[in-house]
Design a protein around this motif. Structure first.
Motif, mmCIF file in Angstrom:
data_model
loop_
_atom_site.group_PDB
_atom_site.id
_atom_site.type_symbol
_atom_site.label_atom_id
_atom_site.label_comp_id
_atom_site.label_asym_id
_atom_site.label_seq_id
_atom_site.Cartn_x
_atom_site.Cartn_y
_atom_site.Cartn_z
ATOM 1 N N MET A 1 0.854 -1.159 0.000
ATOM 2 C CA MET A 1 0.000 0.000 0.000
ATOM 3 C C MET A 1 0.901 1.223 0.000
ATOM 4 S SD MET A 1 -2.968 1.210 2.612
ATOM 5 C CE MET A 1 -3.861 -0.263 2.308
ATOM 6 N N ALA A 2 0.510 2.245 -0.721
ATOM 7 C CA ALA A 2 1.267 3.483 -0.768
ATOM 8 C C ALA A 2 0.310 4.648 -0.588
ATOM 9 C CB ALA A 2 1.986 3.610 -2.114
ATOM 10 N N ALA A 3 0.824 5.723 -0.011
ATOM 11 C CA ALA A 3 0.056 6.959 0.105
ATOM 12 C C ALA A 3 0.850 8.043 -0.586
ATOM 13 C CB ALA A 3 -0.184 7.326 1.564
ATOM 14 N N SER A 4 0.203 8.873 -1.338
ATOM 15 C CA SER A 4 0.870 9.941 -2.057
ATOM 16 C C SER A 4 0.052 11.204 -1.948
ATOM 17 C CB SER A 4 1.018 9.570 -3.538
ATOM 18 O OG SER A 4 1.558 10.660 -4.262
ATOM 19 N N GLN A 5 0.743 12.306 -1.621
ATOM 20 C CA GLN A 5 0.055 13.585 -1.604
ATOM 21 C C GLN A 5 -0.085 14.048 -3.042
ATOM 22 O OE1 GLN A 5 1.569 16.449 1.112
ATOM 23 N NE2 GLN A 5 0.388 18.105 0.257
ATOM 24 N N VAL A 6 -1.309 14.344 -3.446
ATOM 25 C CA VAL A 6 -1.585 14.699 -4.834
ATOM 26 C C VAL A 6 -1.992 16.160 -4.884
ATOM 27 C CG1 VAL A 6 -2.973 14.162 -6.860
ATOM 28 C CG2 VAL A 6 -2.362 12.352 -5.269
ATOM 29 N N ASN A 7 -1.018 17.036 -5.080
ATOM 30 C CA ASN A 7 -1.340 18.456 -5.189
ATOM 31 C C ASN A 7 -0.375 19.191 -6.101
ATOM 32 O OD1 ASN A 7 0.924 18.487 -3.587
ATOM 33 N ND2 ASN A 7 0.132 19.945 -2.110
ATOM 34 N N PRO A 22 -1.395 -4.590 -10.153
ATOM 35 C CA PRO A 22 -2.334 -5.378 -9.351
ATOM 36 C C PRO A 22 -1.929 -5.526 -7.892
ATOM 37 C CG PRO A 22 -1.147 -6.769 -10.902
ATOM 38 C CD PRO A 22 -0.776 -5.343 -11.208
ATOM 39 N N THR A 23 -0.635 -5.369 -7.585
ATOM 40 C CA THR A 23 -0.194 -5.526 -6.206
ATOM 41 C C THR A 23 -0.155 -4.213 -5.445
ATOM 42 O OG1 THR A 23 2.108 -5.332 -6.886
ATOM 43 C CG2 THR A 23 1.193 -7.559 -6.758
ATOM 44 N N ALA A 24 -0.424 -3.112 -6.111
ATOM 45 C CA ALA A 24 -0.352 -1.804 -5.454
ATOM 46 C C ALA A 24 -1.739 -1.331 -5.052
ATOM 47 C CB ALA A 24 0.281 -0.779 -6.390
ATOM 48 N N THR A 25 -1.839 -0.867 -3.825
ATOM 49 C CA THR A 25 -3.054 -0.206 -3.362
ATOM 50 C C THR A 25 -2.635 1.199 -2.985
ATOM 51 O OG1 THR A 25 -3.948 -2.267 -2.504
ATOM 52 C CG2 THR A 25 -4.921 -0.241 -1.683
ATOM 53 N N LEU A 26 -3.150 2.182 -3.678
ATOM 54 C CA LEU A 26 -2.726 3.552 -3.472
ATOM 55 C C LEU A 26 -3.846 4.366 -2.855
ATOM 56 C CD1 LEU A 26 -0.441 5.659 -4.105
ATOM 57 C CD2 LEU A 26 -1.778 6.229 -6.110
ATOM 58 N N ILE A 27 -3.521 5.084 -1.797
ATOM 59 C CA ILE A 27 -4.426 6.050 -1.183
ATOM 60 C C ILE A 27 -3.856 7.432 -1.494
ATOM 61 C CG2 ILE A 27 -5.421 6.908 0.972
ATOM 62 C CD1 ILE A 27 -6.228 4.025 0.282
ATOM 63 N N ALA A 28 -4.625 8.269 -2.142
ATOM 64 C CA ALA A 28 -4.178 9.621 -2.461
ATOM 65 C C ALA A 28 -4.495 10.542 -1.286
ATOM 66 C CB ALA A 28 -4.858 10.122 -3.726
ATOM 67 N N VAL A 29 -3.494 11.294 -0.859
ATOM 68 C CA VAL A 29 -3.663 12.251 0.223
ATOM 69 C C VAL A 29 -3.798 13.624 -0.433
ATOM 70 C CG1 VAL A 29 -2.659 13.186 2.336
ATOM 71 C CG2 VAL A 29 -2.272 10.782 1.726
ATOM 72 N N ILE A 30 -4.983 14.207 -0.286
ATOM 73 C CA ILE A 30 -5.337 15.424 -1.017
ATOM 74 C C ILE A 30 -5.329 16.632 -0.082
ATOM 75 C CG2 ILE A 30 -7.126 16.519 -2.441
ATOM 76 C CD1 ILE A 30 -6.040 13.922 -3.677
ATOM 77 N N GLU A 31 -4.680 17.692 -0.527
ATOM 78 C CA GLU A 31 -4.663 18.936 0.247
ATOM 79 C C GLU A 31 -6.084 19.418 0.471
ATOM 80 O OE1 GLU A 31 -2.561 21.896 2.264
ATOM 81 O OE2 GLU A 31 -1.669 20.255 1.147
ATOM 82 N N HIS A 32 -6.479 19.540 1.694
ATOM 83 C CA HIS A 32 -7.811 20.010 2.103
ATOM 84 C C HIS A 32 -8.953 19.133 1.568
ATOM 85 C CE1 HIS A 32 -5.760 23.543 3.548
ATOM 86 N NE2 HIS A 32 -5.339 23.834 2.336
ATOM 87 N N GLY A 33 -8.631 17.956 1.027
ATOM 88 C CA GLY A 33 -9.675 17.083 0.492
ATOM 89 C C GLY A 33 -10.392 17.672 -0.707
ATOM 90 N N ASP A 34 -9.714 18.549 -1.455
ATOM 91 C CA ASP A 34 -10.335 19.226 -2.598
ATOM 92 C C ASP A 34 -10.932 18.231 -3.586
ATOM 93 O OD1 ASP A 34 -9.662 21.670 -1.517
ATOM 94 O OD2 ASP A 34 -7.868 21.925 -2.752
#
Length: 128
Positions: A1-7, A22-34
């Motif tokens: 699993m990876a988390a990446s700030q997307v801004n 297929p083996t990656a689960t990505l959670i995007a970390v968004i500035e202010h949840g825009d």
């Protein structure tokens, strides 16, 4: 699993690249949840999104959902995803050099290690 700030420009390419694995689960970390970056991240393959400022309960909920092949999304993000106004496809795919660099970082290569490889061991102090 990876988390990446997307801004920043280029992060959608990163999300699209990892999201197709297929083996990656990505959670995007968004500035202010825009809304727009949330929709872009999910459309590019992220399994979930959360605001950078999310509280601990939200972080746990989003991660637990993603690890069990589910997504927990804010209502407005879900509505935007099903609306006709959303973008039809993500941005361009990353270049092979970018993919190779991401793979090296996933294997544990650090920026300092990369610099030592490029500039020689005497020019860059070793990592702690």
């Amino acid at each position: 699993m990876a988390a990446s700030q997307v801004n920043k420009p280029g992060h959608s390419k990163f999300v699209a690249t990892l999201g197709k694995r297929p083996t990656a689960t990505l959670i995007a970390v968004i500035e202010h949840g825009d809304l727009a970056p949330s929709v872009r991240a999910l459309s590019s393959g992220a399994a979930g999104v959360m605001a950078r400022e999310a509280d601990l309960d939200t972080v746990r909920l989003v991660l637990a959902a993603a690890t069990s092949s589910h997504s927990v999304l804010p209502v407005e993000v879900t509505q935007a995803l099903i609306s006709a106004d959303r973008p039809s496809r993500p941005g361009p795919a990353p270049a092979e050099a970018e993919i190779a660099w991401i793979r090296q970082m996933a294997r544990g290569l650090t920026a300092a290690g990369e610099a030592r490889g490029v500039f020689g061991t005497n020019d860059v102090p070793p990592a702690p």
